[in-house]
Design an enzyme around this catalytic site. Structure first.
Site, PDB file in Angstrom:
ATOM      1  N   PRO A   1       1.811 -36.472  -5.585  1.00 46.80           N
ATOM      2  CA  PRO A   1       2.531 -35.997  -4.554  1.00 46.80           C
ATOM      3  C   PRO A   1       4.043 -36.581  -4.568  1.00 46.80           C
ATOM      4  CG  PRO A   1       0.997 -37.359  -3.459  1.00 46.80           C
ATOM      5  CD  PRO A   1       0.610 -37.360  -4.882  1.00 46.80           C
ATOM      6  N   CYS A   2       4.675 -36.751  -5.784  1.00 45.78           N
ATOM      7  CA  CYS A   2       6.032 -37.307  -5.620  1.00 45.78           C
ATOM      8  C   CYS A   2       6.939 -36.635  -4.632  1.00 45.78           C
ATOM      9  CB  CYS A   2       6.717 -37.394  -6.974  1.00 45.78           C
ATOM     10  SG  CYS A   2       6.596 -35.986  -8.087  1.00 45.78           S
TER      11      CYS A   2
END
Length: 163
Positions: free
Chosen positions: A126-127
């Site tokens: 989850p950048c």
């Protein structure tokens, strides 16, 4: 290297291209395509179909974690950053500095930002949950509008018990 397969998923924020082998998902990337190109074939590995289904559940607000096998492809430093990103919970956010501290390299904030930008497993790693230390949205390979959409989507569905 194992044969690579591709499968597209039409998400609410654009087409996502899933790339994988029979063992792992290697990439989940927003595509610039306007239409689905990579459709399910007779030889499409089940893992790509599972990935597409889990992404669909995520976008429906029914899933917050992913269970298909994926593989990080990068340097040891990049892999450490990406692994640390998985520690940011659904509907939560973090900063480059927090990630740098979590991997034991407080001064590597810029390098963490660079590694974050090279993440090929969008949404799953989850950048999009990384924001500036001052609370503002920072760069996102898929575009800031997508990042904002993903963060709002997660906040809207956070109250539910998800898979």
């Amino acid at each position: 290297m194992n044969k690579q397969y591709k499968l597209d998923y039409e998400s609410p924020i654009g087409i996502i291209e899933i790339i994988g082998s029979i063992e792992y998902i290697h990439a989940i990337m927003f595509s610039t395509q306007k239409n689905i190109v990579n459709v399910q074939q007779a030889d499409t590995p089940q893992i790509l179909v599972d990935c597409r289904e889990q992404l669909h559940e995520y976008f429906q607000g029914e899933r917050s974690t992913f269970t298909f096998p994926y593989i990080f492809e990068g340097t040891e430093f990049q892999k450490a950053v990406w692994h640390a990103l998985t520690g940011i919970s659904y509907a939560e956010t973090g900063s480059y500095k927090e990630i740098a501290i979590s991997i034991g390299n407080e001064k590597a904030v810029r390098a963490v930002g660079s590694a974050n930008g090279k993440n090929k497993l969008s949404i799953v790693i989850p950048c999009h949950r990384i924001i500036g230390s001052n609370g503002t949205l920072t760069g996102y390979e898929g575009g800031l509008w997508r990042k904002e959409w993903l963060l709002q989507h997660e906040k809207a569905h956070f109250r539910h018990e998800l898979k």
